[in-house]
Write a protein that holds these residues in place. Structure first.
Motif, PDB file in Angstrom:
ATOM      1  N   PHE A 106      18.754 -44.598 -32.011  1.00  0.00           N
ATOM      2  CA  PHE A 106      18.929 -44.206 -33.411  1.00  0.00           C
ATOM      3  C   PHE A 106      20.227 -43.419 -33.571  1.00  0.00           C
ATOM      4  O   PHE A 106      20.578 -42.600 -32.732  1.00  0.00           O
ATOM      5  CB  PHE A 106      17.745 -43.352 -33.881  1.00  0.00           C
ATOM      6  N   CYS A 107      20.936 -43.671 -34.660  1.00  0.00           N
ATOM      7  CA  CYS A 107      22.184 -42.980 -34.957  1.00  0.00           C
ATOM      8  C   CYS A 107      22.080 -42.376 -36.352  1.00  0.00           C
ATOM      9  O   CYS A 107      21.647 -43.044 -37.285  1.00  0.00           O
ATOM     10  CB  CYS A 107      23.343 -43.966 -34.894  1.00  0.00           C
ATOM     11  N   PHE A 108      22.465 -41.117 -36.490  1.00  0.00           N
ATOM     12  CA  PHE A 108      22.418 -40.410 -37.770  1.00  0.00           C
ATOM     13  C   PHE A 108      23.811 -39.886 -38.060  1.00  0.00           C
ATOM     14  O   PHE A 108      24.414 -39.205 -37.238  1.00  0.00           O
ATOM     15  CB  PHE A 108      21.424 -39.248 -37.689  1.00  0.00           C
ATOM     16  N   ASN A 109      24.336 -40.216 -39.230  1.00  0.00           N
ATOM     17  CA  ASN A 109      25.686 -39.792 -39.603  1.00  0.00           C
ATOM     18  C   ASN A 109      25.640 -38.556 -40.485  1.00  0.00           C
ATOM     19  O   ASN A 109      24.788 -38.438 -41.363  1.00  0.00           O
ATOM     20  CB  ASN A 109      26.417 -40.920 -40.334  1.00  0.00           C
ATOM     21  N   ALA A 110      26.569 -37.651 -40.271  1.00  0.00           N
ATOM     22  CA  ALA A 110      26.680 -36.463 -41.112  1.00  0.00           C
ATOM     23  C   ALA A 110      27.005 -36.887 -42.538  1.00  0.00           C
ATOM     24  O   ALA A 110      27.620 -37.920 -42.769  1.00  0.00           O
ATOM     25  CB  ALA A 110      27.773 -35.545 -40.571  1.00  0.00           C
ATOM     26  N   ASN A 111      26.561 -36.061 -43.485  1.00  0.00           N
ATOM     27  CA  ASN A 111      26.887 -36.292 -44.890  1.00  0.00           C
ATOM     28  C   ASN A 111      26.987 -34.935 -45.580  1.00  0.00           C
ATOM     29  O   ASN A 111      27.054 -33.912 -44.913  1.00  0.00           O
ATOM     30  CB  ASN A 111      25.867 -37.225 -45.542  1.00  0.00           C
ATOM     31  N   ASP A 112      26.974 -34.915 -46.907  1.00  0.00           N
ATOM     32  CA  ASP A 112      27.160 -33.648 -47.619  1.00  0.00           C
ATOM     33  C   ASP A 112      25.945 -32.731 -47.572  1.00  0.00           C
ATOM     34  O   ASP A 112      26.026 -31.578 -47.995  1.00  0.00           O
ATOM     35  CB  ASP A 112      27.578 -33.901 -49.068  1.00  0.00           C
ATOM     36  N   GLN A 113      24.804 -33.204 -47.031  1.00  0.00           N
ATOM     37  CA  GLN A 113      23.598 -32.380 -46.938  1.00  0.00           C
ATOM     38  C   GLN A 113      23.179 -32.071 -45.499  1.00  0.00           C
ATOM     39  O   GLN A 113      22.425 -31.139 -45.264  1.00  0.00           O
ATOM     40  CB  GLN A 113      22.432 -33.058 -47.647  1.00  0.00           C
ATOM     41  N   PHE A 114      23.651 -32.869 -44.540  1.00  0.00           N
ATOM     42  CA  PHE A 114      23.252 -32.716 -43.133  1.00  0.00           C
ATOM     43  C   PHE A 114      24.505 -32.612 -42.267  1.00  0.00           C
ATOM     44  O   PHE A 114      25.392 -33.452 -42.342  1.00  0.00           O
ATOM     45  CB  PHE A 114      22.381 -33.895 -42.697  1.00  0.00           C
ATOM     46  N   TYR A 115      24.557 -31.566 -41.428  1.00  0.00           N
ATOM     47  CA  TYR A 115      25.763 -31.227 -40.674  1.00  0.00           C
ATOM     48  C   TYR A 115      25.549 -31.364 -39.165  1.00  0.00           C
ATOM     49  O   TYR A 115      24.513 -30.976 -38.646  1.00  0.00           O
ATOM     50  CB  TYR A 115      26.174 -29.772 -40.976  1.00  0.00           C
ATOM     51  N   HIS A 116      26.547 -31.845 -38.487  1.00  0.00           N
ATOM     52  CA  HIS A 116      26.618 -31.911 -37.026  1.00  0.00           C
ATOM     53  C   HIS A 116      25.359 -32.511 -36.379  1.00  0.00           C
ATOM     54  O   HIS A 116      24.730 -31.884 -35.530  1.00  0.00           O
ATOM     55  CB  HIS A 116      26.889 -30.523 -36.431  1.00  0.00           C
ATOM     56  N   PRO A 117      25.002 -33.742 -36.761  1.00  0.00           N
ATOM     57  CA  PRO A 117      23.825 -34.345 -36.132  1.00  0.00           C
ATOM     58  C   PRO A 117      24.113 -34.736 -34.685  1.00  0.00           C
ATOM     59  O   PRO A 117      25.231 -35.095 -34.330  1.00  0.00           O
ATOM     60  CB  PRO A 117      23.575 -35.591 -36.986  1.00  0.00           C
ATOM     61  N   SER A 118      23.084 -34.633 -33.864  1.00  0.00           N
ATOM     62  CA  SER A 118      23.182 -35.123 -32.490  1.00  0.00           C
ATOM     63  C   SER A 118      21.821 -35.667 -32.083  1.00  0.00           C
ATOM     64  O   SER A 118      20.785 -35.153 -32.500  1.00  0.00           O
ATOM     65  CB  SER A 118      23.625 -34.019 -31.531  1.00  0.00           C
ATOM     66  N   VAL A 119      21.853 -36.747 -31.317  1.00  0.00           N
ATOM     67  CA  VAL A 119      20.623 -37.342 -30.797  1.00  0.00           C
ATOM     68  C   VAL A 119      20.727 -37.336 -29.288  1.00  0.00           C
ATOM     69  O   VAL A 119      21.635 -37.945 -28.710  1.00  0.00           O
ATOM     70  CB  VAL A 119      20.412 -38.781 -31.316  1.00  0.00           C
ATOM     71  N   ILE A 120      19.815 -36.613 -28.643  1.00  0.00           N
ATOM     72  CA  ILE A 120      19.760 -36.548 -27.188  1.00  0.00           C
ATOM     73  C   ILE A 120      18.329 -36.826 -26.776  1.00  0.00           C
ATOM     74  O   ILE A 120      17.403 -36.124 -27.196  1.00  0.00           O
ATOM     75  CB  ILE A 120      20.214 -35.168 -26.670  1.00  0.00           C
ATOM     76  N   ARG A 121      18.170 -37.875 -25.961  1.00  0.00           N
ATOM     77  CA  ARG A 121      16.833 -38.271 -25.483  1.00  0.00           C
ATOM     78  C   ARG A 121      15.833 -38.406 -26.628  1.00  0.00           C
ATOM     79  O   ARG A 121      14.755 -37.824 -26.608  1.00  0.00           O
ATOM     80  CB  ARG A 121      16.323 -37.286 -24.448  1.00  0.00           C
TER      81      ARG A 121
END
Length: 69
Positions: free
Chosen positions: A8-23
């Motif tokens: 799964f990949c989540f991109n930053a936008n104007d409401q969510f900052y610095h996303p990261s997916v680990i395990r």
């Protein structure tokens, strides 16, 4: 934070900052309430489970937003 499917990949936008997916664990910063996060994720059809929202200290918030100490 929440659990998401493998790859799964989540991109930053104007409401969510610095996303990261680990395990399969998504971590993302936001100023939204837990209810608002659930509403956004449901509207965007994000396959998540085990959503946990934690309040951060001022120092943790600064580091999260800037990536610097």
């Amino acid at each position: 934070t929440c659990t998401v499917p493998e790859g799964f990949c989540f991109n930053a936008n104007d409401q969510f900052y610095h996303p990261s997916v680990i395990r399969n664990r998504l971590e993302v910063g936001t100023f939204l309430s837990e209810h608002e996060v659930r509403t956004c994720f449901d509207a965007w059809q994000i396959p998540y489970k085990d959503l946990h929202c934690n309040a951060l200290s001022l120092e943790d918030t600064f580091i999260s937003l800037t990536g610097k100490y």
